[in-house]
Design a protein around this motif. Structure first.
Motif, PDB file in Angstrom:
ATOM      1  N   ALA A 169       0.860  -1.190   0.000  1.00 43.23           N
ATOM      2  CA  ALA A 169       0.000   0.000   0.000  1.00 43.23           C
ATOM      3  C   ALA A 169       0.896   1.241   0.000  1.00 43.23           C
ATOM      4  CB  ALA A 169      -0.921  -0.021   1.206  1.00 43.23           C
ATOM      5  N   PRO A 170       1.476   1.536  -1.166  1.00 40.92           N
ATOM      6  CA  PRO A 170       2.438   2.650  -1.211  1.00 40.92           C
ATOM      7  C   PRO A 170       1.866   3.973  -0.723  1.00 40.92           C
ATOM      8  CG  PRO A 170       2.010   1.774  -3.429  1.00 40.92           C
ATOM      9  CD  PRO A 170       1.315   0.888  -2.474  1.00 40.92           C
ATOM     10  N   LEU A 171       0.568   4.176  -0.963  1.00 47.51           N
ATOM     11  CA  LEU A 171      -0.030   5.456  -0.575  1.00 47.51           C
ATOM     12  C   LEU A 171      -0.044   5.628   0.948  1.00 47.51           C
ATOM     13  CD1 LEU A 171      -1.298   7.951  -1.909  1.00 47.51           C
ATOM     14  CD2 LEU A 171      -3.518   6.870  -1.642  1.00 47.51           C
ATOM     15  N   LEU A 219      -5.190  12.387  -2.250  1.00 49.53           N
ATOM     16  CA  LEU A 219      -5.412  11.055  -2.841  1.00 49.53           C
ATOM     17  C   LEU A 219      -6.053  10.122  -1.823  1.00 49.53           C
ATOM     18  CD1 LEU A 219      -2.298  10.286  -5.046  1.00 49.53           C
ATOM     19  CD2 LEU A 219      -4.692  10.266  -5.742  1.00 49.53           C
ATOM     20  N   ARG A 220      -5.585  10.199  -0.579  1.00 54.68           N
ATOM     21  CA  ARG A 220      -6.179   9.331   0.458  1.00 54.68           C
ATOM     22  C   ARG A 220      -7.661   9.646   0.607  1.00 54.68           C
ATOM     23  NH1 ARG A 220      -1.143   9.765   4.754  1.00 54.68           N
ATOM     24  NH2 ARG A 220       0.214   8.290   3.670  1.00 54.68           N
ATOM     25  N   ILE A 221      -7.997  10.922   0.542  1.00 59.63           N
ATOM     26  CA  ILE A 221      -9.418  11.321   0.637  1.00 59.63           C
ATOM     27  C   ILE A 221     -10.192  10.766  -0.560  1.00 59.63           C
ATOM     28  CG2 ILE A 221     -11.003  13.302   0.533  1.00 59.63           C
ATOM     29  CD1 ILE A 221      -8.811  14.892   2.074  1.00 59.63           C
ATOM     30  N   LEU A 222      -9.624  10.941  -1.749  1.00 61.68           N
ATOM     31  CA  LEU A 222     -10.322  10.487  -2.964  1.00 61.68           C
ATOM     32  C   LEU A 222     -10.557   8.978  -2.949  1.00 61.68           C
ATOM     33  CD1 LEU A 222      -8.489  12.705  -5.618  1.00 61.68           C
ATOM     34  CD2 LEU A 222     -10.885  12.889  -4.944  1.00 61.68           C
ATOM     35  N   TYR A 223      -9.564   8.223  -2.476  1.00 58.62           N
ATOM     36  CA  TYR A 223      -9.743   6.764  -2.393  1.00 58.62           C
ATOM     37  C   TYR A 223     -10.749   6.394  -1.316  1.00 58.62           C
ATOM     38  CZ  TYR A 223      -6.094   5.472  -5.722  1.00 58.62           C
ATOM     39  OH  TYR A 223      -5.371   5.288  -6.873  1.00 58.62           O
ATOM     40  N   SER A 224     -10.681   7.101  -0.179  1.00 56.03           N
ATOM     41  CA  SER A 224     -11.597   6.753   0.920  1.00 56.03           C
ATOM     42  C   SER A 224     -13.049   7.051   0.535  1.00 56.03           C
ATOM     43  CB  SER A 224     -11.211   7.501   2.199  1.00 56.03           C
ATOM     44  OG  SER A 224     -11.510   8.874   2.034  1.00 56.03           O
ATOM     45  N   ALA A 227     -14.111   6.672  -2.463  1.00 54.05           N
ATOM     46  CA  ALA A 227     -14.322   5.876  -3.683  1.00 54.05           C
ATOM     47  C   ALA A 227     -14.502   6.754  -4.922  1.00 54.05           C
ATOM     48  CB  ALA A 227     -15.512   4.933  -3.524  1.00 54.05           C
ATOM     49  N   MET A 228     -13.816   7.875  -4.922  1.00 58.19           N
ATOM     50  CA  MET A 228     -13.895   8.749  -6.102  1.00 58.19           C
ATOM     51  C   MET A 228     -12.853   8.364  -7.149  1.00 58.19           C
ATOM     52  SD  MET A 228     -14.672  12.363  -4.230  1.00 58.19           S
ATOM     53  CE  MET A 228     -14.976  13.367  -5.662  1.00 58.19           C
ATOM     54  N   ILE A 229     -11.955   7.485  -6.762  1.00 60.47           N
ATOM     55  CA  ILE A 229     -10.969   6.936  -7.706  1.00 60.47           C
ATOM     56  C   ILE A 229     -11.005   5.426  -7.541  1.00 60.47           C
ATOM     57  CG2 ILE A 229      -8.516   6.702  -8.223  1.00 60.47           C
ATOM     58  CD1 ILE A 229      -7.979   9.442  -7.416  1.00 60.47           C
ATOM     59  N   ASP A 230     -11.072   4.697  -8.653  1.00 66.84           N
ATOM     60  CA  ASP A 230     -11.003   3.241  -8.535  1.00 66.84           C
ATOM     61  C   ASP A 230      -9.921   2.673  -9.451  1.00 66.84           C
ATOM     62  OD1 ASP A 230     -12.115   3.549 -10.982  1.00 66.84           O
ATOM     63  OD2 ASP A 230     -13.790   2.172 -10.677  1.00 66.84           O
ATOM     64  N   TRP A 231      -8.948   3.503  -9.755  1.00 63.95           N
ATOM     65  CA  TRP A 231      -7.832   3.029 -10.578  1.00 63.95           C
ATOM     66  C   TRP A 231      -6.529   3.403  -9.863  1.00 63.95           C
ATOM     67  CZ3 TRP A 231     -10.938   7.206 -11.765  1.00 63.95           C
ATOM     68  CH2 TRP A 231     -10.335   8.452 -11.833  1.00 63.95           C
ATOM     69  N   MET A 232      -5.439   2.837 -10.366  1.00 66.16           N
ATOM     70  CA  MET A 232      -4.138   3.150  -9.780  1.00 66.16           C
ATOM     71  C   MET A 232      -3.707   4.514 -10.304  1.00 66.16           C
ATOM     72  SD  MET A 232      -2.318  -0.527 -10.125  1.00 66.16           S
ATOM     73  CE  MET A 232      -3.020  -1.955  -9.295  1.00 66.16           C
ATOM     74  N   TYR A 233      -3.824   5.495  -9.450  1.00 65.23           N
ATOM     75  CA  TYR A 233      -3.654   6.891  -9.870  1.00 65.23           C
ATOM     76  C   TYR A 233      -2.334   7.126 -10.598  1.00 65.23           C
ATOM     77  CZ  TYR A 233      -3.151  11.953  -9.567  1.00 65.23           C
ATOM     78  OH  TYR A 233      -2.947  13.271  -9.880  1.00 65.23           O
ATOM     79  N   PHE A 234      -1.247   6.627 -10.033  1.00 65.43           N
ATOM     80  CA  PHE A 234       0.073   6.965 -10.589  1.00 65.43           C
ATOM     81  C   PHE A 234       0.398   6.180 -11.868  1.00 65.43           C
ATOM     82  CE2 PHE A 234       0.503   8.225  -6.103  1.00 65.43           C
ATOM     83  CZ  PHE A 234       0.849   9.554  -6.295  1.00 65.43           C
ATOM     84  N   ILE A 235      -0.382   5.130 -12.120  1.00 68.84           N
ATOM     85  CA  ILE A 235      -0.158   4.333 -13.323  1.00 68.84           C
ATOM     86  C   ILE A 235      -1.204   4.695 -14.381  1.00 68.84           C
ATOM     87  CG2 ILE A 235      -0.369   1.925 -14.172  1.00 68.84           C
ATOM     88  CD1 ILE A 235       2.275   2.465 -12.907  1.00 68.84           C
ATOM     89  N   CYS A 236      -2.264   5.372 -13.937  1.00 67.82           N
ATOM     90  CA  CYS A 236      -3.365   5.736 -14.826  1.00 67.82           C
ATOM     91  C   CYS A 236      -3.994   4.483 -15.421  1.00 67.82           C
ATOM     92  CB  CYS A 236      -2.909   6.673 -15.937  1.00 67.82           C
ATOM     93  SG  CYS A 236      -2.151   8.182 -15.352  1.00 67.82           S
ATOM     94  N   GLY A 237      -4.150   3.458 -14.613  1.00 69.48           N
ATOM     95  CA  GLY A 237      -4.761   2.224 -15.111  1.00 69.48           C
ATOM     96  C   GLY A 237      -5.263   1.361 -13.973  1.00 69.48           C
ATOM     97  N   GLN A 238      -5.907   0.254 -14.345  1.00 70.00           N
ATOM     98  CA  GLN A 238      -6.513  -0.635 -13.348  1.00 70.00           C
ATOM     99  C   GLN A 238      -5.536  -1.684 -12.844  1.00 70.00           C
ATOM    100  OE1 GLN A 238      -9.448  -0.278 -12.071  1.00 70.00           O
ATOM    101  NE2 GLN A 238     -10.643   0.973 -13.498  1.00 70.00           N
ATOM    102  N   VAL A 280      -6.164  18.406  -6.609  1.00 66.34           N
ATOM    103  CA  VAL A 280      -7.142  18.828  -5.600  1.00 66.34           C
ATOM    104  C   VAL A 280      -8.236  17.760  -5.526  1.00 66.34           C
ATOM    105  CG1 VAL A 280      -6.743  21.313  -5.755  1.00 66.34           C
ATOM    106  CG2 VAL A 280      -8.354  20.228  -7.325  1.00 66.34           C
ATOM    107  N   THR A 281      -8.994  17.806  -4.452  1.00 67.89           N
ATOM    108  CA  THR A 281      -9.996  16.756  -4.264  1.00 67.89           C
ATOM    109  C   THR A 281     -11.268  17.012  -5.058  1.00 67.89           C
ATOM    110  OG1 THR A 281     -10.618  17.887  -2.257  1.00 67.89           O
ATOM    111  CG2 THR A 281      -9.255  15.922  -2.017  1.00 67.89           C
ATOM    112  N   LEU A 282     -11.540  18.259  -5.396  1.00 68.97           N
ATOM    113  CA  LEU A 282     -12.781  18.536  -6.134  1.00 68.97           C
ATOM    114  C   LEU A 282     -12.456  19.123  -7.503  1.00 68.97           C
ATOM    115  CD1 LEU A 282     -14.999  20.057  -3.315  1.00 68.97           C
ATOM    116  CD2 LEU A 282     -15.259  17.823  -4.366  1.00 68.97           C
TER     117      LEU A 282
END
Lengths: 146, 145
Positions: A46-48, A65-70, A72-83, B143-145
């Motif tokens: 869990a690198p993040l 990023l932690r907020i976005l994942y918590s 569920a606003m992101i469901d992909w690997m952000y730094f890889i831009c893929g699943q 940013v978050t939003l």
């Protein structure tokens, strides 16, 4: 006195490259980041949530990023831009030369040896050195395809 | 005089054999395309003009985006252009583009907005000689939003 200025000049010549090498540039930070991140993420780490991420990524970006994942606003690997991380990527990531935008912001395109870069990494110069502030991928809304 | 004519004929033949200079209308580069977009946008924004209502916008931006803005999504236009509410910029300069996957070129653009330096990255999709601006990113951290 005669030897003073030549000695200073010689010292500058000797130590300048060392001083330069001590400060990793935008590409170095991005390369070091992915070298650390990809195997860890591929191995289910869990690198993040690791403290080590702050060596490479801007602190507010990690928090956001932690907020976005918590949420569920992101469901992909952000730094890889893929699943998923494709096998072989660990040894095949290509970090392209940085594109300076300002004195404190640079872009570093990242891809693999088979394709053009598909990740655009934004890095910003902080007190501690260059840090990744965000990534952009090559996706765009379906609206743009009409 | 006897020698001049053959010389002229030879020069003429040589000129015909030389490769033609590239036509000026050679394909536009991504940075030229982006530069043309900002120049046109600035002009079309003069007075009460709204470039989004002008069909010339379709030369630069995909129809789906233009329709979304025309249908009243004002936030969308600001998000797309990555500018503030006033979106009054000056002196936009498109810098050297670099290639990305998916037939995209990324074009860094610098400009002045409200007296401050402002930078965006314009993503241009190339399909043969046709180009379209599909995304514009600012250089601020996530940013978050």
């Amino acid at each position: 006195m005669k030897l003073f200025f030549p000695a200073i000049f010689l010292a500058c010549l000797l130590f300048a490259p060392i001083a330069q090498a001590a400060e990793p540039g935008p590409e170095d930070v991005v390369r070091d980041f992915y070298t650390w991140y990809v195997p860890l993420e591929a191995g289910g780490g869990a690198p993040l949530n690791s403290e080590e991420i702050y060596k490479y990524v801007y602190l507010p970006t990690v928090s956001n990023l932690r907020i976005l994942y918590s949420m569920a606003m992101i469901d992909w690997m952000y730094f890889i831009c893929g699943q998923e991380i494709l096998p072989g990527l660990i040894n095949d990531l290509v970090v392209h030369p940085a594109v300076p935008i300002t004195d404190t912001v640079s872009l570093v395109p990242v891809g693999d040896s088979q394709t053009k870069p598909w990740i655009l990494v934004f890095v910003q110069k902080e007190k501690e050195g260059w840090r990744i502030t965000k990534v952009e991928d090559t996706n765009y809304s379906a609206l743009y395809l009409r | 005089m006897k020698k001049i004519l053959p010389c002229l004929a030879m020069l003429f033949a040589l000129a015909l054999l030389l490769p033609a200079p590239p036509a000026h209308s050679a394909a536009q580069t991504a940075e030229e395309f982006v530069g043309a977009f900002y120049a046109w946008y600035a002009e079309a924004s003069q007075g009460d003009g709204d470039p989004w209502e002008d069909d010339a916008m379709l030369k630069y931006v995909p129809q789906g985006v233009v329709e979304a803005v025309r249908n009243g999504d004002n936030q969308y236009r600001l998000d797309f252009l990555q500018v503030g509410m006033t979106y009054e910029w000056n002196s936009p300069v498109a810098h050297k583009a670099f290639p990305m996957e998916g037939n995209l070129m990324a074009v860094p653009v610098s400009m002045q907005m409200a007296g401050e330096d402002w930078h965006v990255i314009v993503f241009v999709h190339q399909d043969g000689e046709s180009m379209s601006i599909v995304k514009i990113a600012n250089i601020f951290p996530l940013v978050t939003l």
